[in-house]
Scaffold this motif. Structure first.
Motif, PDB file in Angstrom:
ATOM      1  N   GLN A 112       0.828  -1.199   0.000  1.00  0.00           N
ATOM      2  CA  GLN A 112       0.000   0.000   0.000  1.00  0.00           C
ATOM      3  C   GLN A 112       0.866   1.254   0.000  1.00  0.00           C
ATOM      4  O   GLN A 112       1.993   1.248   0.502  1.00  0.00           O
ATOM      5  N   PRO A 168      -5.237   3.667   0.714  1.00  0.00           N
ATOM      6  CA  PRO A 168      -5.492   2.334   1.264  1.00  0.00           C
ATOM      7  C   PRO A 168      -6.228   1.448   0.253  1.00  0.00           C
ATOM      8  O   PRO A 168      -7.068   1.922  -0.528  1.00  0.00           O
ATOM      9  N   SER A 176      -8.859  -1.720  -0.651  1.00  0.00           N
ATOM     10  CA  SER A 176     -10.127  -2.187  -0.085  1.00  0.00           C
ATOM     11  C   SER A 176     -10.515  -3.487  -0.762  1.00  0.00           C
ATOM     12  O   SER A 176     -10.176  -3.732  -1.916  1.00  0.00           O
ATOM     13  N   ARG A 200     -12.314  -1.619   3.888  1.00  0.00           N
ATOM     14  CA  ARG A 200     -11.070  -0.886   3.606  1.00  0.00           C
ATOM     15  C   ARG A 200      -9.948  -1.344   4.553  1.00  0.00           C
ATOM     16  O   ARG A 200     -10.144  -1.449   5.760  1.00  0.00           O
ATOM     17  N   PRO A 231      -6.615  -0.488   6.360  1.00  0.00           N
ATOM     18  CA  PRO A 231      -5.845   0.704   6.740  1.00  0.00           C
ATOM     19  C   PRO A 231      -4.388   0.560   6.280  1.00  0.00           C
ATOM     20  O   PRO A 231      -3.849  -0.544   6.158  1.00  0.00           O
ATOM     21  N   TRP A 232      -3.770   1.732   6.052  1.00  0.00           N
ATOM     22  CA  TRP A 232      -2.379   1.718   5.573  1.00  0.00           C
ATOM     23  C   TRP A 232      -1.451   1.158   6.641  1.00  0.00           C
ATOM     24  O   TRP A 232      -1.554   1.449   7.818  1.00  0.00           O
ATOM     25  N   ARG A 233      -0.542   0.334   6.167  1.00  0.00           N
ATOM     26  CA  ARG A 233       0.498  -0.223   7.039  1.00  0.00           C
ATOM     27  C   ARG A 233       1.680  -0.583   6.159  1.00  0.00           C
ATOM     28  O   ARG A 233       1.526  -1.137   5.072  1.00  0.00           O
TER      29      ARG A 233
END
Length: 583
Positions: free
Chosen positions: A91, A96, A98, A143, A145-147
């Protein structure tokens, strides 16, 4: 009626052109839907039923062992896993990913995202979160989440699946850009569908208020049910309802609304077709099957809340009854066409595509074929097409009704004319003259004057020149009396050579004198001159009794005019008539 029909025809023609353009755009966008998916996680994924309530580790171990039998059996209540491993997804900050999935018949689904470092992130889609996750088009989106790090595995665990399509229909991973495009595509589809259906419903409601035709009522019911189906199947209903409701409520509600739409469609068909072209046994059978299907849909909604593990039973009944009911439309159409129906061709064209789409969806629901993006969305295109084509059919039917009404009215006018008119002179006959005279009195409020006019020595004309000549004299005398009568006078022939007038009562009225002078100055056929004698009486002619009273007095006055020399007018006044010879 002519203006309404013109508006209907213009609406149908312009609506068809507009719809054709919009459908072309929608189909073009729909045809590229699969090309815009970032990653189809359904392709080459391991999908299998879960009888042992496996953990993520257990499910991944089974997938790694190659134990992936595929889809679910029709109607079985069970859990299911989808495992997509070997990914290499990263990502970007602010973008983000999904997971996008078609909502089907299950109670909940859990998303597992496993990173390369072994970290697992989860999210659940259930009754508590269904409204927030549901997107336009009956889809739901979870969705991620950004990581930082690489996504290695995406797994979906659905619980209590009752949908024969399986739990995982059109699963995909999307970027925000693709998500925006998909949202625009769905907005176009449902905007087109909602706009056409709502406009059609509103227009036909207006027509229903004006015209009150039965088929317009049932068409409005069918259109309203179609609109409700769109709200349920599109996911809009789930977004509008409070949280805590089953995620599959939208799908079950859509399945329950379809029978209502089909019921109205069957009755609409019966009432729209021309009289005598409907096979009544097939029609009654169709109504009974559609009614049973509506009942099965209601039972399905109740079962969703009371015994969801048995939901597949009423849903199967709904779809089987729907297939049988729709199958009856074809023989009904053939029989109507053979019986001379002219509208059936338009109606068949209007329903061919929706029926094909509905039949395909039923086959999918029964587990006989796999679904696709086109099948899922085709119903909306087809119903838009059906609405506009049915509008053309309605316009055509209104045209037929108008023609039949005009023909019936013309026959009625002709029969009324023949019943009320003296065949020789074209004036009112005795019966019609009396009825019009009573009607002219304004329910006994207006005083009138009755003039009885008799041609002097008419027997001499008949004996000397023949009856054919006498008939010509009668016709010319009738035209002369009618031409000099005041406006609003009732003119008739009571029989033989006797004519009559009813005029408003006035002390200064000189209608009798005008008629006497006209006959003295106007020669008849071959220059023959005739005169007339006139007797008159005034009174209120409110019914048969008062007519007879006034008539007796006028007849007595006429007799007196003949007795005292003819070619004169005698007006009845009080018990004894007075004599007045026109100057």
């Amino acid at each position: 009626m002519h203006g309404i029909f013109g508006i209907t025809a213009v609406f149908a023609r312009r609506g068809l052109l507009l719809l054709a353009s919009l459908l072309f755009c929608a189909l073009a966008i729909s045809s590229t839907a699969n090309a815009r998916v970032t990653l189809d996680i359904g392709a080459n994924a391991c999908v299998f039923p879960d009888h042992k309530d496996l953990s993520l580790a257990g499910a991944m171990a089974r997938a790694a062992g190659g134990d992936c039998p595929g889809g679910l059996s029709t109607g079985e209540m069970r859990d299911a896993w989808l495992i997509k491993s070997g990914l290499d997804l990263r990502q970007k900050p602010g973008e983000p990913l999904s997971v996008h999935l078609k909502q089907t018949l299950f109670e909940e689904v859990t998303l597992y995202v496993r990173y390369a470092d072994g970290t697992v992130w989860t999210m659940r889609h259930d009754a508590a979160s269904a409204a927030s996750h549901t997107e336009l088009g009956g889809m739901f989106r979870l969705r991620i989440p950004w990581r930082a790090g690489t996504i290695e595995t995406i797994a979906l665990h659905a619980r209590k699946v009752v949908d024969p399509r399986g739990a995982f229909v059109r699963p995909a991973v999307e970027t925000p850009q693709v998500e925006a495009i998909e949202t625009e595509r769905q907005s176009l589809i449902y905007g087109l569908f909602g706009g056409v259906i709502f406009a059609t419903l509103f227009f036909n409601l207006v027509l229903l208020v004006w015209l009150r035709y039965a088929f317009l009522f049932f068409y409005c019911g069918m259109t309203a049910a179609t609109l409700l189906y769109g709200l349920a199947a599109s996911g809009i209903m789930m977004r509008m309802l409070p949280a805590g409701l089953p995620p599959m409520l939208g799908n079950v509600a859509a399945e329950a609304v379809l029978p209502v739409m089909l019921w109205f469609a069957v009755v609409f068909t019966i009432t729209l077709l021309e009289r005598g072209t409907v096979h009544m046994r097939l029609a009654i059978t169709g109504i009974m099957l559609a009614t049973l299907q509506v009942g099965a849909g209601v039972i399905a909604l109740i079962t969703l809340f009371q015994a969801p593990e048995r939901l597949h039973v009423p849903l199967a009944v709904v779809n089987i009854l729907g297939a049988v009911t729709m199958a009856l439309i074809f023989p009904m159409a053939i029989i109507a066409w053979r019986r001379g129906s002219r509208i059936i061709l338009i109606y068949t064209a209007a329903w061919a595509v929706p029926l094909a789409g509905a039949f395909a969806r039923i086959l999918v629901a029964l587990g006989f074929m796999e679904t696709s993006a086109f099948i899922e969305d085709s119903y909306f295109y087809a119903m838009c097409l059906e609405c506009v084509l049915s509008m053309i059919g309605i316009a055509y039917r209104i045209s037929n009704i108008r023609a039949e009404r005009d023909e019936a009215r013309a026959r009625e006018i002709e029969l009324t004319y023949l019943a009320e008119t003296d065949a020789l002179t074209g004036l009112l006959n005795r019966r019609a003259f009396i009825e019009y005279g009573i009607r002219r009195s304004g329910k006994g409020k207006l005083k009138s004057r009755l003039l009885l006019i008799d041609i002097d020595h008419f027997k001499t004309v008949n004996d000397g020149f023949g009856h054919e000549f006498g008939d010509r004299v009668l016709r010319e005398a009738a035209r002369l009396i009618e031409s000099v009568s005041p406006a609003g006078a009732v003119v008739g022939r009571l029989g033989g050579e006797e004519f009559a007038l009813i005029v408003p009562h006035s002390e200064r009225d000189d209608t009798a004198g005008t008629i006497l002078r006209a006959f003295r100055a106007t020669p008849m056929t071959d220059g023959v001159r005739i005169t007339v004698s006139i007797g008159s009486a005034s009174g209120i002619i409110a019914d048969d009794r008062t007519w007879r009273q006034v008539y007796r007095r006028a007849d007595t006055a006429l007799y007196e005019a003949k007795r005292t020399g003819r070619d004169r007018h005698v007006a009845a006044a009080g018990p004894e008539p007075s004599v007045a010879t026109a100057a």
